[in-house]
Design a protein around this motif. Sequence first.
Motif, short mmCIF file in Angstrom:
data_model
loop_
_atom_site.label_atom_id
_atom_site.label_comp_id
_atom_site.label_asym_id
_atom_site.label_seq_id
_atom_site.Cartn_x
_atom_site.Cartn_y
_atom_site.Cartn_z
N ALA A 1 -12.01 -3.47 -5.00
CA ALA A 1 -11.23 -3.66 -3.76
C ALA A 1 -11.59 -4.98 -3.10
O ALA A 1 -10.73 -5.70 -2.61
CB ALA A 1 -11.48 -2.50 -2.81
N SER A 2 -12.90 -5.30 -3.09
CA SER A 2 -13.28 -6.51 -2.36
C SER A 2 -12.77 -7.76 -3.07
O SER A 2 -12.46 -8.75 -2.42
CB SER A 2 -14.78 -6.57 -2.13
OG SER A 2 -15.46 -6.60 -3.35
N THR A 3 -12.64 -7.70 -4.40
CA THR A 3 -12.00 -8.83 -5.08
C THR A 3 -10.58 -8.99 -4.58
O THR A 3 -10.13 -10.10 -4.25
CB THR A 3 -11.95 -8.59 -6.60
OG1 THR A 3 -13.20 -8.07 -7.02
CG2 THR A 3 -11.63 -9.85 -7.35
N ALA A 4 -9.87 -7.85 -4.52
CA ALA A 4 -8.48 -7.90 -4.05
C ALA A 4 -8.42 -8.44 -2.63
O ALA A 4 -7.55 -9.25 -2.29
CB ALA A 4 -7.86 -6.51 -4.11
N ILE A 5 -9.38 -8.01 -1.80
CA ILE A 5 -9.39 -8.48 -0.41
C ILE A 5 -9.58 -9.99 -0.36
O ILE A 5 -8.89 -10.70 0.39
CB ILE A 5 -10.50 -7.78 0.40
CG1 ILE A 5 -10.16 -6.30 0.55
CG2 ILE A 5 -10.66 -8.43 1.76
CD1 ILE A 5 -11.26 -5.48 1.15
N ALA B 1 0.81 -1.21 0.00
CA ALA B 1 0.00 0.00 0.00
C ALA B 1 0.85 1.26 0.00
O ALA B 1 0.41 2.30 -0.49
CB ALA B 1 -0.93 0.00 1.20
N VAL B 2 2.06 1.20 0.57
CA VAL B 2 2.89 2.41 0.58
C VAL B 2 3.98 2.36 -0.47
O VAL B 2 4.93 3.11 -0.38
CB VAL B 2 3.51 2.69 1.97
CG1 VAL B 2 2.48 3.27 2.89
CG2 VAL B 2 4.12 1.44 2.55
N GLY B 3 3.86 1.46 -1.43
CA GLY B 3 4.78 1.60 -2.55
C GLY B 3 5.55 0.37 -2.96
O GLY B 3 6.35 0.44 -3.88
N ALA B 4 5.34 -0.78 -2.30
CA ALA B 4 6.08 -1.96 -2.71
C ALA B 4 5.36 -2.70 -3.84
O ALA B 4 5.85 -3.70 -4.32
CB ALA B 4 6.30 -2.90 -1.53
N GLY B 5 4.20 -2.20 -4.23
CA GLY B 5 3.47 -2.86 -5.31
C GLY B 5 2.76 -4.10 -4.83
O GLY B 5 2.64 -4.35 -3.64
N GLY B 6 2.26 -4.92 -5.76
CA GLY B 6 1.57 -6.14 -5.38
C GLY B 6 0.13 -5.88 -5.01
O GLY B 6 -0.43 -4.81 -5.28
N ILE B 7 -0.48 -6.87 -4.37
CA ILE B 7 -1.91 -6.85 -4.13
C ILE B 7 -2.30 -5.76 -3.12
O ILE B 7 -3.39 -5.18 -3.20
CB ILE B 7 -2.39 -8.25 -3.66
CG1 ILE B 7 -3.91 -8.36 -3.72
CG2 ILE B 7 -1.91 -8.57 -2.29
CD1 ILE B 7 -4.40 -8.73 -5.10
N GLY B 8 -1.39 -5.45 -2.18
CA GLY B 8 -1.68 -4.40 -1.21
C GLY B 8 -1.93 -3.07 -1.89
O GLY B 8 -2.82 -2.30 -1.51
N TYR B 9 -1.15 -2.82 -2.91
CA TYR B 9 -1.31 -1.58 -3.66
C TYR B 9 -2.67 -1.55 -4.33
O TYR B 9 -3.35 -0.52 -4.35
CB TYR B 9 -0.19 -1.47 -4.68
CG TYR B 9 -0.28 -0.24 -5.54
CD1 TYR B 9 -0.04 1.02 -4.99
CD2 TYR B 9 -0.64 -0.33 -6.88
CE1 TYR B 9 -0.15 2.15 -5.75
CE2 TYR B 9 -0.75 0.81 -7.65
CZ TYR B 9 -0.51 2.05 -7.09
OH TYR B 9 -0.62 3.17 -7.85
N GLU B 10 -3.10 -2.71 -4.89
CA GLU B 10 -4.41 -2.79 -5.56
C GLU B 10 -5.53 -2.42 -4.60
O GLU B 10 -6.45 -1.68 -4.95
CB GLU B 10 -4.65 -4.20 -6.10
CG GLU B 10 -3.72 -4.61 -7.22
CD GLU B 10 -3.92 -3.77 -8.48
OE1 GLU B 10 -5.06 -3.35 -8.73
OE2 GLU B 10 -2.93 -3.53 -9.19
N ILE B 11 -5.44 -2.94 -3.36
CA ILE B 11 -6.49 -2.64 -2.38
C ILE B 11 -6.53 -1.14 -2.10
O ILE B 11 -7.57 -0.48 -2.18
CB ILE B 11 -6.24 -3.41 -1.06
CG1 ILE B 11 -6.36 -4.91 -1.29
CG2 ILE B 11 -7.23 -2.96 0.01
CD1 ILE B 11 -6.11 -5.73 -0.04
N PHE B 12 -5.35 -0.60 -1.77
CA PHE B 12 -5.27 0.79 -1.36
C PHE B 12 -5.75 1.71 -2.49
O PHE B 12 -6.54 2.63 -2.28
CB PHE B 12 -3.82 1.11 -0.99
CG PHE B 12 -3.66 2.41 -0.28
CD1 PHE B 12 -4.33 2.66 0.92
CD2 PHE B 12 -2.81 3.39 -0.78
CE1 PHE B 12 -4.17 3.85 1.58
CE2 PHE B 12 -2.66 4.60 -0.12
CZ PHE B 12 -3.34 4.83 1.06
#
Lengths: 262, 262, 272
Positions: B230-234, B208-219
């Motif tokens: 977002a809920s798909t990503a979750i 979410a803070v810049g490393a990419g990946g699925i966390g970034y998709e959610i954020f």
Amino acid sequence: MIEVKHITKSLPDGKQILKGISFVAEKGDFIGILGPSGAGKTLTMRCLNGLTKPSSGHIYVNYENRIKDISKCRGRELREMRQKIGVIFQGFNLVKRLSVLDNVMIGRLGQINSLRSLFYGFTDSEAKEALQALENVKIAHLAHRKVASLSGGEMQRVAIARAIFQNPVMLLADEPIANLDPSNAKKIMKLLKPLAQEMPVIGVFHQPKIASEYCNRIIAIKNGIVVYDGSPNLSEKKLEEIYGEEFNALEEATMTPTLAYS
Amino acid sequence: MTTLQRQKTLGKILSFIAFCILVYYAAKLCRVDYRIFKSGIFEGFQFIQELFPPDFGALGEMLYPAFETVLIALLATILGALISLLLAFGGAANLAPAWLKFVSRFIMVAERALPEIVIILLLVAALGLGAFPGVVALAIGCLGMLGRLFADAIEEVNPKTMEAVTSVGASKMQIIQYVVLPEVMPSLISNVLFRFEVNIRLSVLLGAVGAGGIGYEIFYSFQLLEYERASTAILVVLFLVFSSERLSDYLRKKILPTGKLK
Amino acid sequence: MTATIAKKHLPSEKLKKKVTCFSLFAIVLVALSVQLEFNPALFFTEGHHLINLLNEMLPPNINILWERHNIFASVQETIAMAFLGTIIGGLMALIVAFLAARNTSPSVIIRMFFRLFMSVERVIPKLVTILVFVIAMGLGPFAGMLTLTLSTIGMFGKLFADAIEEVDNEPVEAVYAIGANKWQAIRFSIIPQVIPSFIANFFYAFDVNLRAAIGLGIFGGGGIGFEIHMAMKMLRYSDALALILFTIVFIMLFEKISDHLRARILNKETLR
């Protein structure tokens, strides 16, 4: 051949434990070191293979026609000396998660280069020799078992095989049978005895009876000095003189092994 | 009641009052407000409704970021474990001199006090966005926990076994290779597996803070108000975390029959 | 004589196996790095960026810690979040644990429900929880605290429930045998057995939550994490370093305090 010349050792607090130990051991000697607890037997053994440095005195080890003073060796030279001295311990001190064969081969670690052991390990011919060493102590069939699954008597045999595999010029045994039951203890002594034909074998024992039965020479240490050095047939009176107050407890000690697993 | 008992009761009452004051003060600082909570719960549930139905059309877009998240965690765990092991050799009292132990242990303690998210903020500031700072941050994040656990495990290796192998003339590197590593391997692997599980979760957060990946998709989906995406990503994250937990549990139980950490 | 060594036990065969494993491992590592464009050489080629950042950060602007009043307030906020999250979450985790443990749960359905609730909760990343709470409750420490409360229930509820299930059954049966009801059995034989583990876990939860509280700050939970994030965003790097150093120091300090308190309380506990 090993010549111990007047070694002394003081603890940091100034208390002198060894007050001048001297003796000579030759091929053919199976020496049992006896003495009351705290007399300095184990400390003497530690000095003999350089795990402890004596405060003064010399320990000359004769190998490959060279004579070196192990008490003065350091670093690489000390490691070279240690390769030539086989040691077995009261607590067996094997690497429990490695196989029996690997534990035996560890005996040669000092003789191979660190880099070789890191990248290549041991050779096939070394493994065969190690198996031979295991056969000598009659446990070749356990070669691929994990040490952790062995009994005490079996572990001590592995330790002996490790020491034999080192091709040592002398063998030290620090209370090798203290953790074993009487029948296993005798078996271990029977294995150690013939080794004395090839090199001096020096052992610390708690049970004077067993020591007298198998050793061909007894050295008694009391209060940091040698009080007896000679024939293994010690009289009751002599034993009482050596052990002092502990003499009465001895009988029981021969019957029940001390379970000081560590 | 004796005076002592009375004092004890008084002490208990006083600590309870102090505790209540602390709780009240903390609640005030956190701006705890029942009315906000009541309306918030309502809004929260309304919002959760907006998450449904998940936008399964976006599932395809999620696969690669999810893969990336797992890769980041995997690579970071491997690198982090290797660095931690080196640091642990420095931090174990039975291998390293006192000064090195102090330095290594200090690094571990300091790292443990530094949240991974702060590390990645620093790295992103220096190196820009992407998997690189993510891997580095998570690898550094391993040091505090794994380094300490490894060092503690190494310190528990039986010193007598190490001494025995020293007495055949082995070098320090050989002792590490033939005694220390085999003895600590099971606890090492089980802790690394546990850390992998932790790193999967962290890798989502760091995303979410810049490393990419699925966390970034959610954020990112939250910020664009694309809640169904977002809920798909979750859901993908739930699956990832759940399966990594099962996998690491399963492997740990296979290695250690008790399945226990430490 | 001569026993022989089976081929698979020969050192040379083992070496072959080792080399194969090691090469596979190396290949995987390289493949992963390539896939992620993770190039360790970047450390050297891009190292100057790190040096630049360090240059900008040094010396840390320690003054910010007292020049700006709100730094002190944010630290308090962070600690308060962790503290309250631990207390409320911990207490709720206790209740949930008794409902979810096999030997104390009133019914199978309740037990299954809470076990399921906890395992689902543990899988949901904190990132999602905080985002939802921020939307529901607005920005600020309240949302952060609620996130921590929820995660504490999930994580420590399970630990507590497992601890309850692991209690020694004999004293429990003994209490039943003298005609006690379920409540009395819980009160007089289960609770005394699990209290030390509860206390130890409470302190552990606080340590975990304090670190998490800093991270949550970045996503709108307020507190010192938010301040660090802001300082970095506004490129006030020397301020950021001062804040980070301060954070490290106070987390280490709190760890020491909580270790000390735990040891004291647990000691008293065992004496009784």
